[in-house]
Design a protein around this motif. Structure first.
Motif, PDB file in Angstrom:
ATOM      1  N   UNK A 322      48.978  72.366  69.459  1.00 61.38           N
ATOM      2  CA  UNK A 322      48.533  73.682  69.006  1.00 61.38           C
ATOM      3  C   UNK A 322      47.084  73.513  68.543  1.00 61.38           C
ATOM      4  N   UNK A 323      46.188  74.247  69.163  1.00 62.67           N
ATOM      5  CA  UNK A 323      44.772  74.001  68.877  1.00 62.67           C
ATOM      6  C   UNK A 323      44.434  74.163  67.408  1.00 62.67           C
ATOM      7  N   UNK A 324      44.931  75.209  66.774  1.00 64.48           N
ATOM      8  CA  UNK A 324      44.583  75.444  65.367  1.00 64.48           C
ATOM      9  C   UNK A 324      44.975  74.257  64.491  1.00 64.48           C
ATOM     10  N   UNK A 325      46.120  73.651  64.792  1.00 66.45           N
ATOM     11  CA  UNK A 325      46.544  72.476  64.033  1.00 66.45           C
ATOM     12  C   UNK A 325      45.650  71.281  64.355  1.00 66.45           C
ATOM     13  N   UNK A 326      45.329  71.124  65.637  1.00 66.67           N
ATOM     14  CA  UNK A 326      44.433  70.035  66.063  1.00 66.67           C
ATOM     15  C   UNK A 326      43.085  70.164  65.358  1.00 66.67           C
ATOM     16  N   UNK A 327      42.560  71.383  65.321  1.00 67.76           N
ATOM     17  CA  UNK A 327      41.277  71.662  64.656  1.00 67.76           C
ATOM     18  C   UNK A 327      41.345  71.277  63.181  1.00 67.76           C
ATOM     19  N   UNK A 328      42.396  71.717  62.497  1.00 64.65           N
ATOM     20  CA  UNK A 328      42.514  71.469  61.062  1.00 64.65           C
ATOM     21  C   UNK A 328      42.625  69.972  60.756  1.00 64.65           C
ATOM     22  N   UNK A 329      43.386  69.262  61.556  1.00 69.43           N
ATOM     23  CA  UNK A 329      43.552  67.830  61.321  1.00 69.43           C
ATOM     24  C   UNK A 329      42.265  67.058  61.626  1.00 69.43           C
ATOM     25  N   UNK A 330      41.543  67.482  62.654  1.00 67.22           N
ATOM     26  CA  UNK A 330      40.251  66.860  62.952  1.00 67.22           C
ATOM     27  C   UNK A 330      39.270  67.109  61.813  1.00 67.22           C
ATOM     28  N   UNK A 331      39.303  68.306  61.256  1.00 68.03           N
ATOM     29  CA  UNK A 331      38.414  68.630  60.139  1.00 68.03           C
ATOM     30  C   UNK A 331      38.741  67.755  58.924  1.00 68.03           C
ATOM     31  N   UNK A 332      40.021  67.540  58.662  1.00 63.59           N
ATOM     32  CA  UNK A 332      40.420  66.670  57.558  1.00 63.59           C
ATOM     33  C   UNK A 332      39.855  65.259  57.727  1.00 63.59           C
ATOM     34  N   UNK A 333      39.682  64.849  58.968  1.00 62.82           N
ATOM     35  CA  UNK A 333      39.158  63.515  59.263  1.00 62.82           C
ATOM     36  C   UNK A 333      37.631  63.493  59.328  1.00 62.82           C
ATOM     37  N   UNK A 334      37.014  64.651  59.082  1.00 56.88           N
ATOM     38  CA  UNK A 334      35.559  64.687  58.983  1.00 56.88           C
ATOM     39  C   UNK A 334      34.822  65.215  60.187  1.00 56.88           C
ATOM     40  N   UNK A 335      35.543  65.930  61.085  1.00 58.89           N
ATOM     41  CA  UNK A 335      34.889  66.403  62.311  1.00 58.89           C
ATOM     42  C   UNK A 335      35.290  67.852  62.607  1.00 58.89           C
ATOM     43  N   UNK A 336      34.289  68.734  62.672  1.00 55.44           N
ATOM     44  CA  UNK A 336      34.525  70.127  63.034  1.00 55.44           C
ATOM     45  C   UNK A 336      34.201  70.299  64.515  1.00 55.44           C
ATOM     46  N   UNK A 337      35.228  70.591  65.304  1.00 56.03           N
ATOM     47  CA  UNK A 337      35.035  70.815  66.736  1.00 56.03           C
ATOM     48  C   UNK A 337      34.887  72.311  66.980  1.00 56.03           C
ATOM     49  N   UNK A 338      34.859  72.707  68.232  1.00 60.87           N
ATOM     50  CA  UNK A 338      34.517  74.076  68.589  1.00 60.87           C
ATOM     51  C   UNK A 338      35.591  74.645  69.504  1.00 60.87           C
ATOM     52  N   UNK A 339      36.062  75.871  69.263  1.00 62.29           N
ATOM     53  CA  UNK A 339      37.037  76.481  70.182  1.00 62.29           C
ATOM     54  C   UNK A 339      36.437  76.661  71.567  1.00 62.29           C
ATOM     55  N   UNK A 340      37.310  76.781  72.557  1.00 62.85           N
ATOM     56  CA  UNK A 340      36.851  77.015  73.916  1.00 62.85           C
ATOM     57  C   UNK A 340      36.579  78.481  74.165  1.00 62.85           C
ATOM     58  N   UNK A 341      35.883  78.765  75.279  1.00 62.87           N
ATOM     59  CA  UNK A 341      35.585  80.151  75.654  1.00 62.87           C
ATOM     60  C   UNK A 341      36.016  80.458  77.083  1.00 62.87           C
ATOM     61  N   UNK A 342      36.838  79.586  77.672  1.00 60.49           N
ATOM     62  CA  UNK A 342      37.262  79.831  79.044  1.00 60.49           C
ATOM     63  C   UNK A 342      38.271  80.974  79.079  1.00 60.49           C
ATOM     64  N   UNK A 343      38.293  81.688  80.192  1.00 67.36           N
ATOM     65  CA  UNK A 343      39.162  82.859  80.293  1.00 67.36           C
ATOM     66  C   UNK A 343      40.488  82.552  80.987  1.00 67.36           C
ATOM     67  N   UNK A 344      40.551  81.488  81.786  1.00 65.02           N
ATOM     68  CA  UNK A 344      41.735  81.226  82.596  1.00 65.02           C
ATOM     69  C   UNK A 344      42.692  80.259  81.915  1.00 65.02           C
TER      70      UNK A 344
END
Length: 395
Positions: A322-344
């Motif tokens: 689940x991306x939102x969970x992946x994002x949050x856990x990466x942030x806890x480890x010190x890294x803010x990533x970026x959501x995708x913008x693809x449509x398909x």
């Protein structure tokens, strides 16, 4: 100038690294430059503005004397709108080359401006090619300008600007470049690539902070731009004429941001300018992509089109991802990533720019590996549909 090794240090106070296409992680020196207040009318600040403009022009190389630099308050999109409105006359017609969100934004801007335009939309992951541009221009003599995105960060693709320029001027038209996420790390020398104007901003590859963009344009185009703009605030000709006459910005400038940007320019020179900065970013990309692929992630783009700015990865097909969970856990480890913008298909992005080096990128890969384990994701492989979409790149 001989490039010196850039000293990369963790952000202060436990701040995470920003793995985004800007705003990005800045150096201590850039942050500290904002601790002093400046008077926008004062001679010291006017000298700062003059120095900034001169240093940016130096990046153009031979032929820079034909150009001038006009900083413009606001975000990068403010500066893009200023460029489009000022250099495309009201009776002009524009071909917009789109392969992501930022090409589409240029088209949307032209619609707001009531400027006639057509769009070559290549979808999420295909570059506009020179022969396509040449064909459209040959079929429509009313087109006066072409707008191209240098690096389309919604996908991470580095577009073939040189062949686009050759096609544009081969047909006797004019090229405007949105180099928002490329200028400062990817060469745009006017002796090699012809264009009338380009635009970028403070918080991208030169590693300053948000607050202004800048338009670099031929002086002949700046002179001809008088009366084109729809806007008092975004009139590039008026800003240019006022700056050259008084040394001041027309309206309140982002003084602290300019001070920070001058410090960022110092760091850029120490690193070896465009070549040195671009080499570090490319190494960041290569190390990070290799590590993520070893974990099973797949990039949207084949290596040929991967920019050194930001990389798009397909989200894993595993139902536990689940991306939102992946994002949050990466942030806890010190890294803010970026959501995708693809449509398909679902995706996310990892930036390669800012105060980061290959050692930090290895830590990013380690954090991703640990996060997948915590989420119970057995495989980072993407869904079959993602690979089918990517296969179109080879078509």
């Amino acid at each position: 100038m001989v490039a010196q090794k850039t000293q990369i240090a963790p952000p202060k106070l436990g701040e995470p690294f920003l793995l985004t296409p800007g705003p990005l992680t800045t150096s201590y020196a850039v942050k500290e430059a904002m601790l002093r207040d400046w008077g926008s009318w004062d001679d010291d600040f006017r000298a700062m503005t003059k120095s900034m403009r001169s240093q940016l022009l130096e990046m153009l190389g031979e032929g820079a004397d034909d150009f001038d630099c006009v900083p413009m308050q606001g975000s990068g999109s403010f500066a893009v709108e200023a460029m489009l409105a000022s250099f495309i006359p009201k009776d002009g017609k524009t071909l917009v080359l789109a392969n992501g969100a930022y090409g589409k934004r240029s088209a949307q801007t032209l619609a707001y401006l009531n400027r006639e335009h057509i769009v070559l939309d290549k979808g999420d992951y295909l570059p506009p090619r020179g022969e396509e541009v040449a064909k459209i221009l040959a079929e429509d003599p009313a087109i006066t300008h072409v707008v191209a995105i240098h690096c389309e960060t919604s996908s991470g693709i580095l577009n073939p600007i040189e062949e686009i320029s050759e096609a544009t001027y081969g047909a006797g038209r004019k090229l405007l470049i949105d180099s928002m996420s490329a200028f400062g790390a990817i060469e745009l020398k006017v002796a090699d690539i012809r264009y009338e104007a380009m635009v970028s901003s403070a918080n991208k590859c030169i590693e300053g902070v948000p607050g202004f963009g800048f338009i670099i344009a031929r002086k002949s185009e700046l002179e001809a731009a008088k009366g084109n703009s729809h806007s008092l605030s975004l009139d590039v000709h008026a800003q240019w004429a006022h700056m050259n006459k008084t040394g001041q910005w027309r309206f309140t400038p982002p003084t602290h941001v300019v001070a920070a940007f001058l410090e960022a320019l110092k760091g850029h020179k120490v690193e070896g300018g465009v070549a040195g900065r671009g080499a570090r970013y490319a190494r960041n990309r290569d190390v990070m992509v290799e590590g993520m692929r070893e974990l099973g992630f797949e990039t949207l783009l084949k290596d040929r089109w991967l920019s050194p700015i930001i990389v798009t990865f397909f989200c894993p097909a595993d139902e536990n991802f689940v991306f939102d969970q992946f994002y949050a856990l990466m942030k806890e480890k010190g890294f803010i990533i970026y959501p995708g913008k693809l449509t398909v298909v679902d995706s996310f992005r990892v930036g390669c720019i800012g105060q980061m080096d290959e050692h930090i990128m290895r830590q990013v890969v380690t954090a991703a590996k640990e996060t997948l384990a915590e989420m119970g994701v057995a495989s980072a492989a993407p869904p079959a549909l993602a690979l089918q979409e990517r296969a179109k790149l080879a078509a």
